[in-house]
Design an enzyme around this catalytic site. Structure first.
Site, PDB file in Angstrom:
ATOM      1  N   ASP A 151       0.802  -1.061   0.048  1.00 51.37           N
ATOM      2  CA  ASP A 151      -0.034   0.027  -0.141  1.00 51.37           C
ATOM      3  C   ASP A 151       0.641   1.121   0.064  1.00 51.37           C
ATOM      4  O   ASP A 151       2.081   1.229  -0.014  1.00 51.37           O
ATOM      5  CB  ASP A 151      -0.898   0.033   1.243  1.00 51.37           C
ATOM      6  CG  ASP A 151      -2.362   0.382   1.095  1.00 51.37           C
ATOM      7  OD1 ASP A 151      -2.499   1.289   0.148  1.00 51.37           O
ATOM      8  OD2 ASP A 151      -3.376   0.011   1.591  1.00 51.37           O
ATOM      9  N   ASP A 206      -9.974   3.479  -3.317  1.00 51.05           N
ATOM     10  CA  ASP A 206     -10.613   2.444  -3.263  1.00 51.05           C
ATOM     11  C   ASP A 206     -12.104   2.159  -3.670  1.00 51.05           C
ATOM     12  O   ASP A 206     -12.930   3.081  -3.877  1.00 51.05           O
ATOM     13  CB  ASP A 206     -10.549   2.511  -1.424  1.00 51.05           C
ATOM     14  CG  ASP A 206      -9.395   2.094  -1.196  1.00 51.05           C
ATOM     15  OD1 ASP A 206      -8.352   2.393  -1.637  1.00 51.05           O
ATOM     16  OD2 ASP A 206      -9.247   1.958   0.361  1.00 51.05           O
TER      17      ASP A 206
HETATM   18  C1  GLA Z   1      -6.102   1.146   1.323  1.00 52.01           C
HETATM   19  C2  GLA Z   1      -6.001   0.220   0.271  1.00 52.01           C
HETATM   20  C3  GLA Z   1      -7.174  -0.650   0.423  1.00 52.01           C
HETATM   21  C4  GLA Z   1      -6.990  -1.545   1.912  1.00 52.01           C
HETATM   22  C5  GLA Z   1      -6.652  -0.552   3.094  1.00 52.01           C
HETATM   23  C6  GLA Z   1      -6.185  -1.044   4.236  1.00 52.01           C
HETATM   24  O1  GLA Z   1      -7.020   1.900   1.485  1.00 52.01           O
HETATM   25  O2  GLA Z   1      -6.146   0.922  -1.100  1.00 52.01           O
HETATM   26  O3  GLA Z   1      -7.430  -1.574  -0.576  1.00 52.01           O
HETATM   27  O4  GLA Z   1      -5.715  -2.360   1.823  1.00 52.01           O
HETATM   28  O5  GLA Z   1      -5.776   0.628   2.654  1.00 52.01           O
HETATM   29  O6  GLA Z   1      -6.042  -0.053   5.385  1.00 52.01           O
END
Ligand code: GLA
Length: 404
Positions: A151, A206
Site C-alpha cells: 500500500d 478504493d
Molecule cells: C488502502 C487500500 C485498501 C486497503 C486499505 C487497508 O485504503 O487501498 O485496498 O488495503 O488501505 O487499510
C-alpha cells in the site's frame, strides 16, 4: 573524457538501469491473479480462525475449481516489530503465527498472500515496511508468502518508483517467487513505470459497495463501480501477461443488487482485471456464488492472450465492449448504465471492428459469421447472420462470446 572515466560512467549508468530491467519474478501472474482478500468485507476484523475458514470455503464452494487461488490477509494482521526490527503477527488474533496459517492454506492447494505498505504505517496505522523492506521480504519468504499487496499510506515525501522498486528488489533478494501487487491508487501512474517492478498495480482509489458512486469529489469516499470503470480509459495498452491494471477488488456479494454484481464482475473480466473476491465466502447466496464461479465469464478474464477489452460505442446509456480472445474468438458485452431496461436491436452485419492495439479484426459485414453464446444463460443463441434482439435490465449486462 578519458577512456577509464567513460568506462566507469557507462558501468554506473548500466547498473542504474539494471534493477528496473530485472526485478520481479517474471513467470508469475501470466493471467490476472484470482483469489480472495479480507479487506472489502472484514476490514480490520481478521484473525487466523476466519482466514482458515475462508480457505475451507474457497475449496468447499468450488471457487478453487473455478480458478481462485490466493487467500490474502489485508491490513491489520500485524503485531509489533521485535528487538531486531523483524515484524511479528498480532499475538491475540494470530496466536499460531503466520507460517502455520500459510502451511494450512498451502495444504489445501491454495496460495497465501499478505499486506504491507511502503510508508511508516499501514493505512490502518499498523507497522509498515519503510526502512525494513529487506527484513520484511525475508520474513515473508520464510513464512511461505506467495503474494504481497503493498500500500501507499503514510509515505510522506517518498518517491513512489523508488519505494516500490526497493520492495521489488527485496522480494527478489529473498528468493521466494512472490506476486507483487502495487496498491499506490494510480497516484503516480504506475502503469507507466511498474511493468518490471510488479505484477499488478491499482489504477484508482478504493472501490466501495456501490454501483454508481458518489459524484461529490470534495470529500473522500470510496468509488463506485461505474466511476472506476470510467477511470480505466486509456490504460489498456499497459496490461498484458505478467503486468495487469488493477481496478480494485470485487464487491460481489457485499450488498449491491444481483444485476449490479453481475455487471461489475463481467466488466472486470472484460478489463482482464485481477479477480479478488471480497465477500464472506462462508455466507454466500446462490446468486453470489453463481456470479463468482461462472467459468465461461472467468475464461474471458483469464484468456491467455491477456488483451484488455475496450469500449467500442455508447448509445442511450448502453455501452458496447469488445475483447479479443485466443483462437479468433471475441467477447462482446453490452453494459446498461441506466436505471431502466434497454432494448438492443442490432444487425451484426454492420460490425467491422478493428482493434488497433492488438491488430485483431472482427468483420461480419461479408460472408464471415460467428456463432453467438450467451455467457450468463450458458446457451448458444444463434449466429451473427441474424440480428440480435434482447433486453438488458437496468444496471446489468448482456455478455456474449462470438466463436466459429
Ligand atoms: C488502502 C487500500 C485498501 C486497503 C486499505 C487497508 O485504503 O487501498 O485496498 O488495503 O488501505 O487499510
Amino acid at each position: 573524457m578519458k577512456l577509464t572515466n567513460k568506462f566507469f560512467l557507462t558501468l554506473i549508468c548500466g547498473l542504474a538501469v539494471l534493477p528496473l530491467q530485472a526485478q520481479k519474478f517474471r513467470e508469475l501472474a501470466q493471467t490476472p491473479p484470482m483469489g480472495w482478500n479480507s479487506w472489502n468485507k472484514f476490514n480490520c476484523n481478521v484473525n487466523e480462525g476466519m482466514i482458515r475458514e475462508m480457505a475451507d470455503a474457497m475449496v468447499a464452494t468450488g471457487l478453487k475449481d473455478a480458478g481462485y487461488e490466493y487467500i490474502v490477509i489485508d491490513d491489520c494482521w500485524h503485531g509489533e516489530r521485535d528487538s531486531l526490527g523483524f515484524i511479528t503477527a498480532n499475538p491475540v488474533h494470530f496466536p499460531s503465527g503466520i507460517k502455520a496459517l500459510a502451511d494450512y492454506i498451502h495444504a489445501k492447494g491454495l496460495k497465501f498472500g499478505i499486506y504491507s505498505c511502503a510508508g511508516n504505517k499501514t493505512c490502518a496505522g499498523k507497522p509498515a515496511s519503510r526502512g525494513h523492506e529487506y527484513q520484511d521480504a525475508l520474513t515473508y519468504a520464510k513464512w511461505g508468502v506467495d503474494y504481497l499487496k503493498y500500500d501507499w499510506c503514510d509515505h510522506e515525501d517518498l518517491n513512489a518508483i523508488g519505494s516500490y522498486t526497493t520492495m521489488s528488489q527485496a522480494l527478489q533478494a529473498a528468493g521466494r517467487p512472490i506476486v507483487f501487487s502495487l496498491c499506490e491508487w494510480g497516484s503516480n501512474k504506475p502503469w507507466s513505470w511498474a511493468k518490471n517492478v510488479g505484477h499488478l498495480w491499482r489504477t484508482t482509489g478504493d472501490i466501495g459497495n456501490n454501483f454508481v458512486g458518489d459524484p461529490d469529489t470534495k470529500k473522500w469516499h470510496p468509488l463506485g463501480v461505474l466511476q472506476i470503470l470510467d477511470l480505466q480509459d486509456g490504460l489498456r495498452p499497459y496490461a498484458g501477461p505478467g503486468h495487469w491494471n488493477d481496478p480494485d477488488m470485487l464487491e460481489v456479494g457485499n450488498g449491491m443488487s444481483v444485476n449490479e454484481d453481475r455487471a461489475h464482475f463481467t466488466m472486470w473480466c472484460m478489463l482482464a482485471a485481477p479477480l479478488m473476491a471480497g465477500n464472506d465466502l462462508k455466507n454466500m447466496t446462490i446468486e453470489t456464488l453463481a456470479i463468482l464461479s461462472n467459468k465461461e465469464v472467468i475464461a474471458i478474464d483469464q484468456d491467455t492472450l491477456g488483451i484488455q477489452g475496450f469500449k467500442y460505442a455508447t448509445k442511450d446509456s448502453v455501452e458496447t465492449w469488445f475483447k479479443p480472445l485466443k483462437n479468433g474468438e471475441w467477447a462482446v458485452c453490452f453494459l446498461n448504465r441506466s436505471t431502466s431496461p434497454k432494448s438492443i436491436n442490432l444487425d451484426w452485419k454492420t460490425f467491422s471492428v478493428k482493434d488497433a492495439l492488438s491488430g485483431f479484426e472482427l468483420n461480419m459485414t461479408g460472408k464471415e459469421s460467428y456463432k453467438v453464446r450467451n455467457l450468463w444463460l450458458k446457451k448458444n443463441i444463434g449466429d451473427t447472420r441474424k440480428p440480435l434482439k434482447a433486453t438488458v435490465p437496468a444496471h446489468d449486462v448482456l455478455c456474449l462470446k462470438l466463436f466459429k
